[in-house]
Design a protein around this motif. Structure first.
Motif, PDB file in Angstrom:
ATOM      1  N   ASN A 197       0.834  -1.211   0.000  1.00 39.06           N
ATOM      2  CA  ASN A 197       0.000   0.000   0.000  1.00 39.06           C
ATOM      3  C   ASN A 197       0.865   1.256   0.000  1.00 39.06           C
ATOM      4  N   LEU A 198       1.920   1.221   0.800  1.00 37.27           N
ATOM      5  CA  LEU A 198       2.821   2.370   0.861  1.00 37.27           C
ATOM      6  C   LEU A 198       3.481   2.616  -0.496  1.00 37.27           C
ATOM      7  N   LEU A 199       3.881   1.545  -1.154  1.00 39.76           N
ATOM      8  CA  LEU A 199       4.490   1.666  -2.474  1.00 39.76           C
ATOM      9  C   LEU A 199       3.496   2.247  -3.482  1.00 39.76           C
ATOM     10  N   ILE A 200       2.273   1.746  -3.485  1.00 35.31           N
ATOM     11  CA  ILE A 200       1.239   2.238  -4.408  1.00 35.31           C
ATOM     12  C   ILE A 200       0.927   3.707  -4.131  1.00 35.31           C
ATOM     13  N   LEU A 201       0.765   4.060  -2.851  1.00 32.77           N
ATOM     14  CA  LEU A 201       0.491   5.455  -2.500  1.00 32.77           C
ATOM     15  C   LEU A 201       1.663   6.358  -2.887  1.00 32.77           C
ATOM     16  N   SER A 202       2.867   5.877  -2.689  1.00 35.81           N
ATOM     17  CA  SER A 202       4.061   6.662  -3.030  1.00 35.81           C
ATOM     18  C   SER A 202       4.156   6.905  -4.525  1.00 35.81           C
ATOM     19  N   LEU A 203       3.956   5.862  -5.299  1.00 35.03           N
ATOM     20  CA  LEU A 203       4.008   6.006  -6.755  1.00 35.03           C
ATOM     21  C   LEU A 203       2.893   6.919  -7.267  1.00 35.03           C
ATOM     22  N   ALA A 204       1.702   6.795  -6.685  1.00 36.96           N
ATOM     23  CA  ALA A 204       0.585   7.660  -7.083  1.00 36.96           C
ATOM     24  C   ALA A 204       0.891   9.118  -6.732  1.00 36.96           C
ATOM     25  N   SER A 205       1.462   9.355  -5.565  1.00 39.70           N
ATOM     26  CA  SER A 205       1.825  10.714  -5.164  1.00 39.70           C
ATOM     27  C   SER A 205       2.897  11.284  -6.073  1.00 39.70           C
ATOM     28  N   PHE A 206       3.880  10.457  -6.411  1.00 36.72           N
ATOM     29  CA  PHE A 206       4.933  10.868  -7.335  1.00 36.72           C
ATOM     30  C   PHE A 206       4.337  11.306  -8.668  1.00 36.72           C
ATOM     31  N   ARG A 207       3.461  10.479  -9.216  1.00 36.64           N
ATOM     32  CA  ARG A 207       2.888  10.783 -10.534  1.00 36.64           C
ATOM     33  C   ARG A 207       1.985  11.999 -10.489  1.00 36.64           C
ATOM     34  N   LEU A 208       1.163  12.119  -9.435  1.00 35.97           N
ATOM     35  CA  LEU A 208       0.278  13.278  -9.308  1.00 35.97           C
ATOM     36  C   LEU A 208       1.103  14.563  -9.187  1.00 35.97           C
ATOM     37  N   THR A 209       2.180  14.513  -8.439  1.00 34.40           N
ATOM     38  CA  THR A 209       3.039  15.687  -8.283  1.00 34.40           C
ATOM     39  C   THR A 209       3.634  16.095  -9.626  1.00 34.40           C
ATOM     40  N   ARG A 210       4.162  15.143 -10.370  1.00 32.27           N
ATOM     41  CA  ARG A 210       4.740  15.449 -11.685  1.00 32.27           C
ATOM     42  C   ARG A 210       3.661  15.998 -12.620  1.00 32.27           C
ATOM     43  N   LEU A 211       2.473  15.426 -12.535  1.00 29.76           N
ATOM     44  CA  LEU A 211       1.353  15.883 -13.354  1.00 29.76           C
ATOM     45  C   LEU A 211       1.048  17.359 -13.066  1.00 29.76           C
ATOM     46  N   LEU A 212       1.011  17.723 -11.805  1.00 31.78           N
ATOM     47  CA  LEU A 212       0.674  19.096 -11.425  1.00 31.78           C
ATOM     48  C   LEU A 212       1.791  20.095 -11.719  1.00 31.78           C
ATOM     49  N   VAL A 213       3.035  19.684 -11.535  1.00 31.38           N
ATOM     50  CA  VAL A 213       4.155  20.618 -11.639  1.00 31.38           C
ATOM     51  C   VAL A 213       4.715  20.729 -13.054  1.00 31.38           C
ATOM     52  N   PHE A 214       4.776  19.628 -13.800  1.00 30.42           N
ATOM     53  CA  PHE A 214       5.515  19.628 -15.056  1.00 30.42           C
ATOM     54  C   PHE A 214       4.712  19.338 -16.318  1.00 30.42           C
ATOM     55  N   ASP A 215       3.691  18.514 -16.256  1.00 31.54           N
ATOM     56  CA  ASP A 215       3.068  18.010 -17.479  1.00 31.54           C
ATOM     57  C   ASP A 215       2.280  19.065 -18.236  1.00 31.54           C
ATOM     58  N   LYS A 216       2.378  18.980 -19.553  1.00 34.38           N
ATOM     59  CA  LYS A 216       1.705  19.927 -20.453  1.00 34.38           C
ATOM     60  C   LYS A 216       0.179  19.874 -20.290  1.00 34.38           C
ATOM     61  N   ILE A 217      -0.347  18.693 -20.024  1.00 35.36           N
ATOM     62  CA  ILE A 217      -1.803  18.529 -19.949  1.00 35.36           C
ATOM     63  C   ILE A 217      -2.428  19.345 -18.812  1.00 35.36           C
ATOM     64  N   THR A 218      -1.653  19.666 -17.782  1.00 38.38           N
ATOM     65  CA  THR A 218      -2.192  20.454 -16.666  1.00 38.38           C
ATOM     66  C   THR A 218      -1.682  21.894 -16.677  1.00 38.38           C
ATOM     67  N   GLU A 219      -1.114  22.311 -17.797  1.00 37.83           N
ATOM     68  CA  GLU A 219      -0.604  23.676 -17.915  1.00 37.83           C
ATOM     69  C   GLU A 219      -1.696  24.706 -17.644  1.00 37.83           C
ATOM     70  N   PHE A 220      -2.925  24.417 -18.051  1.00 37.24           N
ATOM     71  CA  PHE A 220      -4.040  25.346 -17.840  1.00 37.24           C
ATOM     72  C   PHE A 220      -4.298  25.589 -16.358  1.00 37.24           C
ATOM     73  N   LEU A 221      -3.955  24.621 -15.504  1.00 34.78           N
ATOM     74  CA  LEU A 221      -4.114  24.805 -14.059  1.00 34.78           C
ATOM     75  C   LEU A 221      -3.033  25.730 -13.488  1.00 34.78           C
ATOM     76  N   ARG A 222      -1.847  25.683 -14.072  1.00 36.98           N
ATOM     77  CA  ARG A 222      -0.727  26.497 -13.591  1.00 36.98           C
ATOM     78  C   ARG A 222      -0.743  27.920 -14.138  1.00 36.98           C
ATOM     79  N   ASP A 223      -1.264  28.110 -15.340  1.00 31.96           N
ATOM     80  CA  ASP A 223      -1.200  29.407 -16.027  1.00 31.96           C
ATOM     81  C   ASP A 223      -1.667  30.607 -15.193  1.00 31.96           C
ATOM     82  N   PRO A 224      -2.771  30.520 -14.454  1.00 35.73           N
ATOM     83  CA  PRO A 224      -3.220  31.707 -13.709  1.00 35.73           C
ATOM     84  C   PRO A 224      -2.247  32.164 -12.614  1.00 35.73           C
ATOM     85  N   PHE A 225      -1.289  31.333 -12.259  1.00 36.05           N
ATOM     86  CA  PHE A 225      -0.412  31.629 -11.131  1.00 36.05           C
ATOM     87  C   PHE A 225       1.003  32.027 -11.544  1.00 36.05           C
ATOM     88  N   PHE A 226       1.251  32.130 -12.861  1.00 35.34           N
ATOM     89  CA  PHE A 226       2.585  32.432 -13.360  1.00 35.34           C
ATOM     90  C   PHE A 226       2.564  33.538 -14.404  1.00 35.34           C
TER      91      PHE A 226
END
Length: 118
Positions: free
Chosen positions: A7-36
């Protein structure tokens, strides 16, 4: 809910991917745009480089700074993943599992790209 090593491994990997999704991925750029603010500069080779700086004040500045910090966003993403897994285990499990599998895939892709570039 008992947290096993799996469970810890699954939660860790999910957190890793969600973080990368929010911070770096192009698909979520629209979420970051208002703050930069987008800054474009020409480098020595004549190429245009784009930089993103957090807004100057208020909540937008706070969220821009949060989203520009992988470690900061990771804490909140992890809190969300763990929180949703504890509150809604049946509903959240497929989402968390998908993020975990995507996390493994992105790690493997990074390894493959590293060896291709060598």
């Amino acid at each position: 809910m008992k947290i096993t090593l799996l469970n810890l491994l699954i939660l860790s990997l999910a957190s890793f991917r969600l973080t990368r999704l929010l911070v770096f991925d192009k698909i979520t750029e629209f979420l970051r745009d208002p703050f930069f603010n987008e800054i474009k500069e020409e480098n020595e080779d004549g190429e245009i480089e784009v930089y993103y700086l957090p807004k100057e004040r208020g909540v937008k500045k706070f969220l821009g700074e949060l989203l520009s910090c992988y470690w900061c966003t990771g804490i909140w993403a992890s809190a969300g993943i763990v929180g949703i897994s504890l509150l809604y285990p049946i509903v959240s499990y497929p989402i968390i599992l998908i993020l975990a599998v995507a996390g493994i895939a992105s790690i493997l892709e990074s390894i493959v790209q590293y060896f291709i570039e060598k």
